[in-house]
Design a protein around this motif. Sequence first.
Motif, PDB file in Angstrom:
ATOM      1  N   GLN A 170       0.837  -1.198   0.000  1.00 16.08           N
ATOM      2  CA  GLN A 170       0.000   0.000   0.000  1.00 16.08           C
ATOM      3  C   GLN A 170       0.875   1.252   0.000  1.00 16.08           C
ATOM      4  N   TYR A 171       1.896   1.232   0.837  1.00 16.10           N
ATOM      5  CA  TYR A 171       2.792   2.391   0.939  1.00 16.10           C
ATOM      6  C   TYR A 171       3.470   2.672  -0.406  1.00 16.10           C
ATOM      7  N   HIS A 172       3.977   1.628  -1.071  1.00 15.25           N
ATOM      8  CA  HIS A 172       4.652   1.829  -2.356  1.00 15.25           C
ATOM      9  C   HIS A 172       3.695   2.432  -3.392  1.00 15.25           C
ATOM     10  N   ILE A 173       2.489   1.885  -3.475  1.00 13.05           N
ATOM     11  CA  ILE A 173       1.572   2.357  -4.517  1.00 13.05           C
ATOM     12  C   ILE A 173       1.103   3.778  -4.230  1.00 13.05           C
ATOM     13  N   MET A 174       0.964   4.115  -2.936  1.00 13.15           N
ATOM     14  CA  MET A 174       0.563   5.483  -2.584  1.00 13.15           C
ATOM     15  C   MET A 174       1.715   6.470  -2.802  1.00 13.15           C
ATOM     16  N   ASP A 207      -7.339   1.369   7.172  1.00 13.20           N
ATOM     17  CA  ASP A 207      -5.894   1.127   7.063  1.00 13.20           C
ATOM     18  C   ASP A 207      -5.040   2.370   7.243  1.00 13.20           C
ATOM     19  N   ARG A 208      -5.658   3.545   7.366  1.00 19.07           N
ATOM     20  CA  ARG A 208      -4.860   4.775   7.312  1.00 19.07           C
ATOM     21  C   ARG A 208      -3.900   4.951   8.475  1.00 19.07           C
ATOM     22  N   SER A 209      -4.139   4.269   9.586  1.00 18.66           N
ATOM     23  CA  SER A 209      -3.224   4.403  10.725  1.00 18.66           C
ATOM     24  C   SER A 209      -2.069   3.411  10.653  1.00 18.66           C
ATOM     25  N   LYS A 210      -2.058   2.541   9.634  1.00 16.68           N
ATOM     26  CA  LYS A 210      -0.955   1.584   9.489  1.00 16.68           C
ATOM     27  C   LYS A 210       0.287   2.298   8.978  1.00 16.68           C
ATOM     28  N   CYS A 211       1.453   1.666   9.211  1.00 21.47           N
ATOM     29  CA  CYS A 211       2.679   2.315   8.777  1.00 21.47           C
ATOM     30  C   CYS A 211       3.690   1.309   8.246  1.00 21.47           C
ATOM     31  N   HIS A 212       4.594   1.818   7.410  1.00 16.76           N
ATOM     32  CA  HIS A 212       5.688   1.017   6.857  1.00 16.76           C
ATOM     33  C   HIS A 212       6.999   1.745   7.133  1.00 16.76           C
ATOM     34  N   ASN A 213       7.925   1.034   7.796  1.00 19.65           N
ATOM     35  CA  ASN A 213       9.227   1.635   8.154  1.00 19.65           C
ATOM     36  C   ASN A 213       9.074   2.983   8.856  1.00 19.65           C
ATOM     37  N   GLY A 214       8.124   3.038   9.782  1.00 23.21           N
ATOM     38  CA  GLY A 214       7.925   4.264  10.549  1.00 23.21           C
ATOM     39  C   GLY A 214       7.132   5.343   9.844  1.00 23.21           C
TER      40      GLY A 214
END
Length: 415
Positions: A255-259, A275-282
């Motif tokens: 999700q992070y990459h595509i956004m 999902d908006r409160s999820k995170c990737h690498n901080g």
Amino acid sequence: MSQDFKSIIKNYKEDQETVYNSWFVNNDERLKAFRSIRRGVFDVIQDIKTSKFGNDFKGSSLEFVLNCITEQKQVFKGASHPFYWKPKLRIPDIYENEENKLAFGQFLEKCINATKEEHILKEIILLDKKKIKGLGPAVASILYFLHPTIIPPFNTAIVNGFNTLFRDNIKLGSWTEYLRMREIIIEKNNEFKPYLSNDLGAFAGLLFDIGEKKLLVSDDHISEEERTKIEKKLKKRHKEVISEIEEEDLHTEMQYHIMTIGNSIGYDVIAASNDRSKCHNGQSLSFISLGKFPEIDVDKDTYKTITLIDAVWFEKGTNKIACAFEVEKSTSIYSGILRLTDLHFSFKENPPTLYLIIPDNREKEVLLQLQRPSIKNSEIKIHYILFSELKDNCDAICKFGDDKEILKKISKLAS
């Protein structure tokens, strides 16, 4: 038992000077505090998001929250002390360390938006795993005001009262110890709920008064069998939470990459509402996402379905959907396809480009689903992108991409 637990509760409720009578019941200020603290926590989250939080406790939105809590003088008189910035010790390390600050803000955001016990406990376990120096279970006193039926507050007097009442040896400063203590509190509160409350503040007040020696007790109110059972339950839960992390992190990473790509090439982007409160690498998805899903001309049920699509790109500054993406993992691929087809049929005149983002080892399964007659024989075109292709090409697409057509370079269509 040499001293019946009911009689302890009875003494606690009948003594007009205990926490139960002076703070828990008949106290309008206590009820108002819940509203003020909740608003204050939202301010802390927003300040961290917008880099306005600063590098000290003093003057911060967090100080306001803790001041509201410490005004509840009985149980929370020292609640702010663990959050004072101690420069020589560099604790708690959430003021000058930006990564830890973000992690704290995202933890609060996830907890304030949580609706289930397991979600909150999971976030506590994940926060503990980050090992942020000086950020321990004192945070539970904030969480109590967000979820008073799930999270009991935590301080020295409460721990002392707990150890006295249950002849235990809970240690301060450990989330693991806190969670073990919480399990026993929940077990006993459920057993004696008719005499106490759904709100764990009543039980915490009892422990506080015992810890402050306002109430004297002399017995162990939990058997070794119960203690062993609770330990096993905690270990099992911890193992389940940790085992979910890798799969969830991979989903969020995609999700992070595509956004990130969408932002880089000029689109407004938004993650699924849950999902908006999820995170990737901080990096939290909410920090690169629109704050609210734009209004679109569809019926209420369809709108709700579309807001659950994993990621959506809008033409800049408009409510026109350019692309929609479903990231698949262990859930049914077909359910993701259904959300995308709902979107397609809602905008048949000018349909968005639709994508499935899939694990490499599920390509054959996806092809089978996309070859279903209801999909294959319709005008719907759903492209798919492998996890490895998206991950390996993200930076290059961000650098060289001009518009959504760049994704066609790494995507496939079912033949």
